[in-house]
Design a protein around this motif. Structure first.
Motif, PDB file in Angstrom:
ATOM      1  N   GLU A 186     -71.226   9.849 -18.563  1.00 45.27           N
ATOM      2  CA  GLU A 186     -70.203   8.870 -19.080  1.00 45.27           C
ATOM      3  C   GLU A 186     -69.560   8.223 -17.562  1.00 45.27           C
ATOM      4  N   ILE A 187     -69.352   9.053 -16.753  1.00 49.36           N
ATOM      5  CA  ILE A 187     -68.697   8.662 -15.390  1.00 49.36           C
ATOM      6  C   ILE A 187     -69.887   9.102 -14.239  1.00 49.36           C
ATOM      7  N   LEU A 189     -62.645  15.574 -10.282  1.00 47.61           N
ATOM      8  CA  LEU A 189     -61.213  15.214 -10.664  1.00 47.61           C
ATOM      9  C   LEU A 189     -61.383  14.249 -11.593  1.00 47.61           C
ATOM     10  N   LEU A 190     -62.687  13.411 -11.817  1.00 47.91           N
ATOM     11  CA  LEU A 190     -62.821  12.312 -12.703  1.00 47.91           C
ATOM     12  C   LEU A 190     -63.699  12.896 -13.742  1.00 47.91           C
ATOM     13  N   LYS A 191     -64.117  14.089 -13.964  1.00 47.63           N
ATOM     14  CA  LYS A 191     -64.940  14.606 -14.790  1.00 47.63           C
ATOM     15  C   LYS A 191     -66.370  13.990 -14.522  1.00 47.63           C
ATOM     16  N   LYS A 210     -70.011   4.560 -18.598  1.00 45.54           N
ATOM     17  CA  LYS A 210     -68.704   3.651 -18.917  1.00 45.54           C
ATOM     18  C   LYS A 210     -68.139   3.392 -17.231  1.00 45.54           C
ATOM     19  N   LEU A 211     -68.315   4.194 -16.692  1.00 49.68           N
ATOM     20  CA  LEU A 211     -67.476   4.077 -15.337  1.00 49.68           C
ATOM     21  C   LEU A 211     -68.702   4.321 -14.268  1.00 49.68           C
ATOM     22  N   ILE A 250     -78.270  -0.384 -12.889  1.00 52.08           N
ATOM     23  CA  ILE A 250     -76.840   0.032 -13.085  1.00 52.08           C
ATOM     24  C   ILE A 250     -76.157  -1.056 -14.311  1.00 52.08           C
ATOM     25  N   GLY A 278     -76.436  -1.485 -17.081  1.00 52.64           N
ATOM     26  CA  GLY A 278     -75.861  -1.095 -18.418  1.00 52.64           C
ATOM     27  C   GLY A 278     -74.626  -0.517 -18.415  1.00 52.64           C
ATOM     28  N   ALA A 279     -73.881  -0.492 -17.113  1.00 51.02           N
ATOM     29  CA  ALA A 279     -72.621   0.303 -16.948  1.00 51.02           C
ATOM     30  C   ALA A 279     -71.576  -0.777 -17.667  1.00 51.02           C
ATOM     31  N   LYS A 280     -70.648   0.051 -18.197  1.00 50.60           N
ATOM     32  CA  LYS A 280     -69.471  -0.728 -18.873  1.00 50.60           C
ATOM     33  C   LYS A 280     -68.777  -1.468 -17.574  1.00 50.60           C
ATOM     34  N   ILE A 281     -68.303  -0.504 -16.751  1.00 49.33           N
ATOM     35  CA  ILE A 281     -67.342  -1.014 -15.486  1.00 49.33           C
ATOM     36  C   ILE A 281     -68.073  -0.684 -14.209  1.00 49.33           C
ATOM     37  N   ILE A 282     -68.274  -1.492 -13.349  1.00 45.48           N
ATOM     38  CA  ILE A 282     -68.677  -1.305 -11.980  1.00 45.48           C
ATOM     39  C   ILE A 282     -67.662  -1.516 -11.024  1.00 45.48           C
TER      40      ILE A 282
END
Lengths: 257, 320
Positions: B198-199, B222-224, B254-255, B271, B273-277
């Motif tokens: 996810e991240i 920290l960001l999991k 997603k990130l 990449i 397909g990533a929501k936010i780059i």
């Protein structure tokens, strides 16, 4: 050792632009280049020749301008170059291209080794090597990152998703290589000048006995432009830049999995 | 009855392909069958995921199934059932076998499809990314069987069918293969598949030393998130065994945070397909900057520690 290398004049994808009106990629006017992975294959062939002797022949099937990459191949150390000219305007797919290359390999063979890139940078199909291996009934080792040739035997390391495989095969053999196998040389000016005088043999596609009916038909090609926000944070103290980024990401709701 | 033959050595992927195949084939009265090993425990479940029939191969050793053996197995079944299509999951070995099968039957093959459909006349059409994911090609296959390879996690496995169990045992005697495997080194893969992250925090050549990965691991914790890298870090430096990119894993988190990643076109294609780059790079001219949603132009060795510090502070405040 007689080595053949199949090379592709491929669309330079980093320079490919979209038609602003239709949103389709402008393929026919796109800059072309020597397919990077085939350049690795050629470099490897030249290195093997330099080590144990033999000859290297570069073969390409493509448009008129594909000559340019054969010149480069000759400058890098290929001894001969063959261009198959698409004089009957077929729309080549992997079925046709693999037949064409196989015909030339039969005509100019026998070869001990046939090298190709693992795939081409524009179409990414990775079919040509295995297809030729079926047509010529020759073993094929794909995704190879190192080759050792000894007493007519090939030892190669394959790079797969979850493992490396050290494999052995007898020659003649087809090998497709990955980027990591070597760093291709930049030929010196002298070699480039010398190469410009070497002949390039031209063979018309119409003279080959192949089935020129494609098996994969392109119905449509759509450009894919992902719009990104392009927010650039710069020229500020690091703390501020970091804080700004985190606030953006919080707003996007993408922090914490 | 026409038939579609499906194979993946990965159980989840096999279910995904069966469900997708069945949904496409159902209305057209086409049968969907799976190839699997007799060692597979949950064979019966395959019928709930859409299989009409299962060909169970005796003595199928999954890991050592090289492309030559797989081609021989496929050929044996294809010559008996004459399917309209053969669908494999897009591993490197399967892509080789797919091309070999297509050459044997003088037919078309499309690798790495993102979608496919059965036309009224029984021909297959498929979509796939070309030109480093700058375009989608819509293509149609002539000839039987049509051969497709499809990457993992392209479709959802759905347990919604109640097909009767029909299993046929197949014995394939494989003659000596022309390629001998002398040694296998299994790559140590960390964490869950990158496709499922996810991240995703990806380091590139801007990271100078292997020890510096620790700092990036800390950020990931920290960001999991999960840590991976660009091709040169894995393939040349071998700090990791897998990489993100067209030739490695195509990801869809997603990130995505690229740290010291310059953004070669093959990497950017992987990449999409990533929501936010997010890009962190000191070079404002690096290609990844113009492909990012958010970019910090700065030295990663200054930015990452501050980022960690900031996230820590936030966390501490949350628990107050």
């Amino acid at each position: 050792m007689r080595i053949a290398v199949c090379v592709k004049h491929a669309v330079d994808v980093s320079q490919l632009r979209m038609d602003s009106a239709t949103g389709k990629p402008l393929i026919s006017t796109a800059p072309m280049k020597f397919n990077d992975l085939d350049r690795n294959a050629l470099e490897e062939a030249v290195r093997i020749k330099e080590k144990i002797g033999g000859s290297v022949i570069a073969i390409t099937f493509g448009g008129e301008k594909a000559r340019e990459i054969l010149r480069e191949a000759l400058a890098m150390g290929a001894d001969e170059a063959i261009q198959i000219v698409n004089d009957i305007n077929v729309k080549p797919d992997t079925y046709i291209t693999s037949q064409v290359l196989s015909e030339i390999l039969k005509m100019k063979g026998p070869f001990d080794l046939i090298l190709l890139g693992e795939m081409s940078i524009d179409s990414y199909s990775s079919q040509i090597g295995p297809r030729i291996s079926e047509i010529l009934n020759m073993p094929c080792i794909t995704y190879v990152r190192s080759i050792e040739v000894k007493n007519g035997k090939i030892k190669a390391q394959r790079d797969l998703e979850d493992r490396y495989e050290l494999v052995e095969a007898e020659t003649p053999c087809i090998i497709t290589v990955t980027r990591e196998i070597n760093v291709p040389r930049l030929p010196p000016l002298m070699a480039i000048l010398k190469a410009s005088r070497k002949p390039i043999e031209k063979i018309n596609l119409s003279s080959l006995k192949i089935d020129a009916e494609p098996k994969v038909l392109l119905i449509d090609l759509k450009g894919l432009e992902v719009k990104r926000k392009n927010i650039v944070i710069k020229d500020k103290p690091v703390e501020e830049m970091v804080e700004e980024l985190i606030q953006h990401l919080e707003k996007e709701g993408v922090l914490e999995g | 009855m026409e038939e579609i033959l499906i194979y993946s050595e990965d159980y989840t992927t096999l279910c995904e392909l069966l469900s997708k195949g069945k949904s496409e084939a159902e209305e057209k009265n086409i049968k969907v069958s799976a190839i699997c090993s007799e060692k597979l425990d949950e064979v019966e479940k395959l019928f709930k995921y859409g299989a009409d029939k299962v060909y169970m191969i005796k003595d199928l050793n999954e890991l050592n199934l090289n492309p030559e053996k797989l081609t021989a197995i496929l050929q044996k079944i294809i010559s008996n059932i004459k399917p309209i299509a053969v669908i494999l999951d897009s591993t490197k070995n399967n892509r080789e076998a797919a091309a070999r099968i297509a050459a044997k039957y003088k037919t078309g093959c499309i690798t790495d499809c993102i979608n496919f459909k059965i036309e009224e006349n029984g021909e297959l059409s498929a979509e796939r990314m070309v030109y480093a994911s700058k375009a989608i090609a819509f293509e149609k296959i002539k000839g039987k069987p049509a051969v497709l390879t499809i990457p993992r996690r392209s479709f959802k496995a759905e347990m919604k069918w109640n097909n009767p169990v029909e299993i046929e045992e197949v014995e394939v005697r494989i003659e000596k293969t022309s390629i001998k495997v002398l040694k296998t080194d299994v790559k140590k893969l960390e964490g869950k598949p990158l496709e499922e992250a996810e991240i995703l925090i990806v380091l590139g050549r801007g990271v100078k030393r292997k020890e510096d990965c620790n700092m990036i691991e800390e950020l990931a914790e920290l960001l999991k998130g999960q840590v991976s890298c660009s091709r040169p870090i894995a393939a040349d430096l071998k700090w990791f065994n897998e990489w993100v990119g067209l030739s490695g894993h195509k990801v869809k988190p997603k990130l995505y945070i690229g740290i010291g990643v310059s953004g070669a076109i093959q990497h950017l294609a992987g990449i999409q397909g990533a929501k936010i780059i997010v890009a962190i790079n000191k070079d404002s001219e690096a290609p990844i900057i113009s492909a990012a949603d958010y970019a910090i132009i700065g030295d990663l060795y200054q930015v990452i520690p501050k980022l960690i510090e900031n996230l820590r502070k936030r966390k501490a405040e949350q628990y107050k």
